[in-house]
Write an enzyme that holds these catalytic residues in place. Sequence first.
Site, PDB file in Angstrom:
ATOM      1  N   ASP A  55     -16.838  20.228 -28.230  1.00 25.25           N
ATOM      2  CA  ASP A  55     -16.670  19.311 -29.371  1.00 25.25           C
ATOM      3  C   ASP A  55     -15.347  18.564 -29.215  1.00 25.25           C
ATOM      4  O   ASP A  55     -14.603  18.783 -28.269  1.00 25.25           O
ATOM      5  CB  ASP A  55     -16.737  20.091 -30.689  1.00 25.25           C
ATOM      6  CG  ASP A  55     -15.660  21.161 -30.801  1.00 25.25           C
ATOM      7  OD1 ASP A  55     -15.217  21.677 -29.753  1.00 25.25           O
ATOM      8  OD2 ASP A  55     -15.240  21.480 -31.929  1.00 25.25           O
ATOM      9  N   ASP A  60     -28.705  28.995 -19.886  1.00 26.27           N
ATOM     10  CA  ASP A  60     -27.906  27.890 -19.334  1.00 26.27           C
ATOM     11  C   ASP A  60     -28.507  26.560 -19.762  1.00 26.27           C
ATOM     12  O   ASP A  60     -29.105  25.849 -18.953  1.00 26.27           O
ATOM     13  CB  ASP A  60     -27.850  28.004 -17.806  1.00 26.27           C
ATOM     14  CG  ASP A  60     -26.959  26.922 -17.212  1.00 26.27           C
ATOM     15  OD1 ASP A  60     -26.027  26.478 -17.904  1.00 26.27           O
ATOM     16  OD2 ASP A  60     -27.208  26.507 -16.066  1.00 26.27           O
ATOM     17  N   GLU A  89     -21.286  27.539 -24.336  1.00 26.72           N
ATOM     18  CA  GLU A  89     -20.282  26.485 -24.466  1.00 26.72           C
ATOM     19  C   GLU A  89     -19.182  26.750 -23.437  1.00 26.72           C
ATOM     20  O   GLU A  89     -19.127  27.811 -22.814  1.00 26.72           O
ATOM     21  CB  GLU A  89     -19.711  26.477 -25.898  1.00 26.72           C
ATOM     22  CG  GLU A  89     -18.883  25.223 -26.191  1.00 26.72           C
ATOM     23  CD  GLU A  89     -18.824  24.831 -27.668  1.00 26.72           C
ATOM     24  OE1 GLU A  89     -19.568  25.422 -28.484  1.00 26.72           O
ATOM     25  OE2 GLU A  89     -18.051  23.921 -27.995  1.00 26.72           O
TER      26      GLU A  89
HETATM   27  O1  9MR Z   1     -15.010  31.069 -29.988  1.00 28.42           O
HETATM   28  C1  9MR Z   1     -15.386  31.033 -31.348  1.00 28.42           C
HETATM   29  C2  9MR Z   1     -16.110  32.304 -31.699  1.00 28.42           C
HETATM   30  O2  9MR Z   1     -15.247  33.414 -31.552  1.00 28.42           O
HETATM   31  C3  9MR Z   1     -16.656  32.223 -33.112  1.00 28.42           C
HETATM   32  O3  9MR Z   1     -17.455  33.356 -33.378  1.00 28.42           O
HETATM   33  C4  9MR Z   1     -17.482  30.943 -33.279  1.00 28.42           C
HETATM   34  C5  9MR Z   1     -18.038  30.762 -34.672  1.00 28.42           C
HETATM   35  O4  9MR Z   1     -17.041  30.595 -35.591  1.00 28.42           O
HETATM   36  O5  9MR Z   1     -16.691  29.816 -32.961  1.00 28.42           O
HETATM   37  C6  9MR Z   1     -16.234  29.811 -31.631  1.00 28.42           C
HETATM   38  O6  9MR Z   1     -15.444  28.712 -31.420  1.00 28.42           O
HETATM   39  C7  9MR Z   1     -16.057  27.449 -31.382  1.00 28.42           C
HETATM   40  C8  9MR Z   1     -15.364  26.603 -32.435  1.00 28.42           C
HETATM   41  O7  9MR Z   1     -15.697  27.081 -33.705  1.00 28.42           O
HETATM   42  C9  9MR Z   1     -15.655  25.123 -32.316  1.00 28.42           C
HETATM   43  N1  9MR Z   1     -15.426  24.663 -30.972  1.00 28.42           N
HETATM   44  C10 9MR Z   1     -16.180  25.390 -29.991  1.00 28.42           C
HETATM   45  C11 9MR Z   1     -15.800  26.839 -30.000  1.00 28.42           C
HETATM   46  C12 9MR Z   1     -16.499  27.624 -28.891  1.00 28.42           C
HETATM   47  O8  9MR Z   1     -17.845  27.819 -29.122  1.00 28.42           O
END
Ligand code: 9MR
Length: 730
Positions: free
Chosen positions: A339, A701, A710
Amino acid sequence: MHLWERSLAISATTLLLVGAAVVPALADEVEQVVNGGFDSGTDPFWSTSGMPIALSDGQACVDVPGGTANRWDAAIGQNDIDLVAGETYRFAFDASGDAGHVVRAVTGLAVSPYDTYFEQSPALGGLQHYEYTFTASTSTAQGQVAFQVGGSAEPWHFCVDNVSLVGGVPPEVYVPDTGPRVRVNQVAYLPAGPKGATLVTEATSALPWHLSDDNGKVVASGRSVPRGVDASSGQNVHSIDFSRFTKPGSGYTLTADGETSRPFDIGAAAYDRLRADSLKFFYTQRSGIAIDDALRPGYGRPAGHVDVAPNQGDGDVPCQPGVCDYRLDVRGGWYDAGDHGKYVVNGGISVWGLLSEYEQSRGVRKVSLNIPESGDRIPDILDEARWELDFLLEMQAPDGMVHHKIHDQAWTGLPLLPSADPQPRELHPVSTAATLNLAATAAQAARIYSRYDPAFAKRALAAATKAYTAAKTHPIALAPESDGVGGGAYNDTKVTDDFYWAAAELYLTTGEKRYATDVITSPEHTADSFGPAAFDWAATAAPAKMDLALLPNKLPGLNGVKAQVVAGADKYLAVQRAHPYGVAYAPANNVWDWGSNSIIANNLVVLTAAHQLTGRAKYRDGVLTGLDYLLGRNALNRSYVTGYGEVSAQNEHSRWYAAQLDPALPHPPAGSLAGGPNSSIQDPLAQEKLKGCVGQFCYIDDIQSWSTNELAINWNAALARLTGYVAEIH
Ligand code: 9MR
């Protein structure tokens, strides 16, 4: 049209829970699309203005105008489609288009907020049949099928026919292609290191194995050790140990039970490359600067969020309504992940990863990262970390508190280059956690940069001190879980660890007694910081303990801290030894967390610390064995690092490395770590494909699976920290 991905994920999760109890009966197969063969004209299909549908040889064809920005700016579709939650649909059509162009075929909501329920973006050519199966997550009478063809600079021709959406079809069972049943580190084993592999087999007694070189000559052999059913995968497995073979080379394979593994090296060269690549990743994540194609061939792109339309820019960003009355210039920093958000707590732990690599793995100081600053008198790793540190400092409010994050007002769809993001940007409230992240990392920066840039070091320490004082005044400004629209929440309700980390870094930098007192009196000081997951963006006591244990200081009772780190490492070693895939991660009830690969990497970082503290080889061996899992010795037989290993992740969720959606865009750069198995499968694609998955299998994937696939700065910081250590010890 927009893809409101996260809100959709929440509703889909809810539905799944309900669906688990009440399995809907299969209805008769029913066609939902009217006149999909265009046999009676073009009604009731619509097209966007300026692009009339013409019938040609019984197909619906359009001349797509050039010069539109988004896929949805030019489209053909049909509305009033009925969708029933839990029902499975077969979405099929024939299409052709000028080569190199892509159609985004969507089933979604025809009205605001235009949720996307299913999408595929095949690259077109001559007339071809396309067919997909998906399960609806929502019931609506206002559904839509659409073919989005915008976003091309040039005009082009598109035809579609036999559009069909048939409900009541049986769900498609997704079976991952896991290749040969002998699982190895597909990249490289160090010549003097441990060499373990895992065999998936029905057999319950030992089986012979042999190792072959690249000429097919058998160079070692032995017998496997049956390990029973592995809880993390549900597979019956054996382990194989060929550590005694040490001859460097490439193209080795391991054979057992009639199966031959993917090829691998014995050698160290790959780790030198991976150390550099895992760090080079950060340049291509930079916001606020054009990425130079000469430095990263194939990855050049315009600067993102520098106040050039359609970006609304990060140069003068207001708070969310009612949150503050000032605006900040928060250009720069790294984009968090796939993002365009920038989040201080995740930036903080990522900066710590790079700065601690600098402090612990000295060889990295000479590693060129091919960044614009390469060649100056500062090690590249510090130039790269500085890009984020400057941003973290910008996020500090006048009173010393730090804003938790800045991101788009609403979620955007994929693909979308940073420079093409049209959303307004907003500062979210300050938080104690973000403030302490700045205090910790700016304090760390102050001691590291003092020899390269004393003025910056001084400024960083002043900001850290101010932040620490402000956090003590506002100790319960907690980032809520609800703040997750347009960006991730990064909610963090426990901040004793952040206070502890900030005090530790301030103490290590200044030696001041008041910080030592705060460290010693913190409840974290004696608490066990080494649970199933040692540390991440939310849990920062372990980094504090490792830094205290490894860096020179006179903290009273320091030996106790060192002993805690070693005891933590012993726990991870025990978990790893019991695990037939060598994973130092055994979450409660086998529920693998979001970003599990980074948790595994971070647990291994604790082993690196124990190795440094004790010099005992078992910790080094544990690190190397743990790395095997990330590089292919796993249930899916896939390396989670892009470009490393014969079969690796390549479609990580990203708005700009989105080759899966648009062949004109690149795949992620080599050396990026995919999030990895996530038992809670928190995105619709994973919910569709992976329902009922066991541990290691909760990964796919696919670019749409943001909860399993991600890429992210903190995950690559973990990979960099780990491979930095491995590159040092060979
Ligand atoms: O890495 C984050 C994970 O530990 C959380 O459980 C999740 C949901 O809140 O969010 C992950 O972080 C994401 C972030 O919220 C937005 N940018 C992408 C991040 C990686 O997926």
